[in-house]
Design a protein around this motif. Sequence first.
Motif, mmCIF file in Angstrom:
data_model
loop_
_atom_site.group_PDB
_atom_site.id
_atom_site.type_symbol
_atom_site.label_atom_id
_atom_site.label_comp_id
_atom_site.label_asym_id
_atom_site.label_seq_id
_atom_site.Cartn_x
_atom_site.Cartn_y
_atom_site.Cartn_z
ATOM 1 N N ASN A 79 0.835 -1.209 0.000
ATOM 2 C CA ASN A 79 0.000 0.000 0.000
ATOM 3 C C ASN A 79 0.867 1.256 0.000
ATOM 4 O O ASN A 79 0.420 2.327 0.381
ATOM 5 N N ASN A 80 2.113 1.084 -0.397
ATOM 6 C CA ASN A 80 3.078 2.185 -0.327
ATOM 7 C C ASN A 80 3.712 2.349 -1.707
ATOM 8 O O ASN A 80 4.916 2.197 -1.882
ATOM 9 N N CYS A 81 2.875 2.641 -2.684
ATOM 10 C CA CYS A 81 3.337 2.649 -4.078
ATOM 11 C C CYS A 81 4.517 3.581 -4.286
ATOM 12 O O CYS A 81 5.464 3.282 -5.009
ATOM 13 N N SER A 82 4.477 4.754 -3.631
ATOM 14 C CA SER A 82 5.490 5.756 -3.923
ATOM 15 C C SER A 82 6.838 5.401 -3.294
ATOM 16 O O SER A 82 7.812 6.124 -3.507
ATOM 17 N N ALA A 83 6.905 4.314 -2.539
ATOM 18 C CA ALA A 83 8.210 3.857 -2.066
ATOM 19 C C ALA A 83 9.110 3.547 -3.263
ATOM 20 O O ALA A 83 10.315 3.807 -3.234
ATOM 21 N N CYS A 84 8.534 2.995 -4.303
ATOM 22 C CA CYS A 84 9.315 2.691 -5.509
ATOM 23 C C CYS A 84 8.970 3.658 -6.638
ATOM 24 O O CYS A 84 9.847 4.153 -7.311
#
Lengths: 301, 643
Positions: free
Chosen positions: B226-231
């Motif tokens: 749920n942490n798309c912007s990590a990548c």
Amino acid sequence: MASKTQASRAMTGKAVTRAPRDTAHEGFLNHKRGRWAKVAITLSVVALGAYLLTDPVPRHNGGTWLGYLLGSIGAGMIVWLSLLGVRKRVIGSKPFSLKGWTSAHVYLGLSLIVVGTLHTGFQLGWNVHTLAWALMMIVILSGLWGISLYATLPERLSANRGEVTQLQMLEAIRTLDRQLDIAAQPLDADDAALVRMSLEDCRIAGSLGQRLSGNYANDGNARALAIIIEKVMTGRRTGRVDDRLEQIEFLLERKEAALAQARRHIRMKTQLELWLYVHVPVTIALLAALLAHIISVFLYW
Amino acid sequence: MSFIVRQVAKRADGGDIIRTRTLVQAELTVGRGTDCDIQLADLAVMLRHARLVQITAGKVSVETTGGVPVEVGGKFVTRADLAVAENPTIDIGPFRLSLSPGEDGAVAITAERVVPPIEAADAAHETSIFSLSGAMPTKRRMAWIGGLAVLVLLLLVPLFHFIGEGEPALPQTMVAEAARPVTPGQGFGDGKLSVPTARPAAAGGFAPDESWSSGTLSDAHASLSNNCSACHQKAFVSVTDGACQACHTASALPDHAAPARMAKGRLPDGGVMGAAHSAFNLPQGRCTSCHKEHEGAATVMTVAESFCTDCHGGLKSRLADTAVANVPGWAKHPDFRATLVSSPSADKPVFTRTALAGAREKSGLIYPHDIHQSTTNAVANMAQKQRLPQGADGALPCSYCHKADSDQVRFKPIDMEANCGACHDLAFARDGGTVRTLPHGKPAQVAGIIRDFTLSESFAPRAGVQRLSFDRHLPGKAPPPLPGGNPAARAQAAVVSVFTGKGLCTECHVVTDTGAADLTRRFAIAPVSINDHYLPQGQFPHGKHKSYDAKTGQAACVACHTGVTKSKVSTDVNIPGVANCRECHGAPAKTLLSTTAKAGASCDTCHGFHDGVAPTGALPAGHVQPARVAGRQAAGRSRQTPA
């Protein structure tokens, strides 16, 4: 009797024998000897061949070179296919005939099953990308459903209609209503209520479910007719035949027959129309999902 | 007493037809019946519905006769008195009777249909009856609803989530796990590097942009679900190496080779693909060029063999000075070139990569494998007496000397005291209850000990001191007496005999008499370097090969190292060739239904990619670890110094 004639016509399935034509009619399905069918088959075979002959790692999906290629082709096709709705509103545009356009729409639309599905690489899940694919499949399959209906229903529709127009069907019912209204004037309140049931609680078409199923057993006319028949039978057994009621029974029966014909017509017309109620709105939803799919894929590249 | 009745009927064209009658009577009947004074032709009206009676001048009463009430002034009544001057109205079914004062005291009554007749089959309704527009919302409305729902829920909501999101917070446990260097040999041997199989749940619940995920994340990255912007850090920019290296630091995953050499050696990305890659700023050699995410639970590590052979298939043509041979694929993998000791040294041994055929190694040690593998000779006899472990065939097992290291990949360094000392015990005398032994690896000390021991025995001999024979063939036999002469000459003779005689140093070592005057410096032991990794560019996890062709134990070792039981000299190289590997790796399994290989044959079965920069050109002394950037595997590759 007119209704009997119509019934027997409906049995044979042929309303009128076709008038001979100078040139054979060429429908959109075999337009130019199936030119677009050949194009669509070629496209599908090439796409399938490319899919089978390449072995991307870790798997086929929309992100391989073939995936991007199929996706670009598919997206272009979806936009073009949806433009049929625009094209058909432009009368007489050249050089492509509406028939040719429709033929291409049908066959290229079918080949989109192959192109679009291979684009997914069968990698499906609960996301906007699979939603776009699912909507696309719904649109295509509803189109297929529509074509299959168009192949069979118009003939039956014509057979059922005889030479009668829709307005004439309504007029026939309306006339019977008037006759019923007049014939019921001398009746007492109970019997008059039955006729009012036929006049006021009778819906020719009704809900979507009724239109599709053709089940109108609870409709006012059917209920009124059932009760009147009962009453007339009772009267005959007891030897006290009420002429006025027999007249009403006769009129209700005729109305029921007229209703039945109209309703068969409505049922077939409903089928002819219903697929478009899926095809068109889902196409718009598909265009929205396609936009979301493309933007999201490249935004989260 | 009279009524003026005006009945109004609608004409088809919309006009009115008014029929007026004057009835001179005090009472009127109203109903559907034809005998009524006011006939109201509608089935909602009773046959005889009501009666109007003129009670007095200007006053009329209405009374129902059919049992169905009438509506007067908004109320349903069965009887009412009405003042004509007030212009009252009486509603009966769809009709309205309007009363008003007429001429000559008459009561004027206008009967008019106010509720239009029910025309169930109205031509105006043709469309709604025969088309679906009468039963469903319009296509246009459904299209708007569906299209907007998709756009809002699946495009705008996730988009605003992405825009509003701050710096991603990376799970600490994941960062720590990723920064940990991979230990040597981990995950090799089954064709797949080991990846976590546990699937940690992502903290924080559902994020709207999860609907944009193209597929399941790998187990290793599951907690980023749920942490798309990590990548995906920047919009419309493909995942960068920087995003990966935020967790996977360069020290944990070093470069495969120097970046410049990598760029030169890589197969150029030409044609349409190359144009597309450069147009969309997708250069080769990014992390994501090989590692594909969103492909299911265990697939982020999946890398095709072709990714290796893309470069290594024709590397020499692009990188002329490379020491690495071209490898077009497993079937054409060139035979191994073993890294052999070419010049043993106490601190700087020199290694050379040599083709296996006819290869000889100069370890500096004298060690015939064959006599140590016999089941019948003196070695076997001695091993039994010493109660050393026995192999299935009764001989000394391989594992007595070659002990697996902690990773079960290779072996611990050979140690003279631990591996040889049980038999080659270096005992030179029995002194009362003490067995005097010589220190291994210290020739000057040995010379001194023997010299001093011999001198002390010459000057002050003690009872209970007995010299021991070094000859292992004749246990218990007394050593030959030292030659006579002065004590110094006897001591020198004793030292000479230790270094040159049978049964001690010369059993394993080449000893050179330098003729130096200093007795402790006179004998030089040739340096020994024992190889511990013949094929350092790959990994062969011995622990995964404990059985071979249904053989186990010693037989499994010898199944590959075939010449070892007959090897008479330590210069023999008993490393099996690549053909030996192919008997299982890549070979089809011999089962009826399965066509899968007996064992994996992808490049990473043996080779690592992120192992650091391999040395180029001639191999320097101690080439293996110091030259690699990150110092990984150093623990598994320490040099054996001469004993």
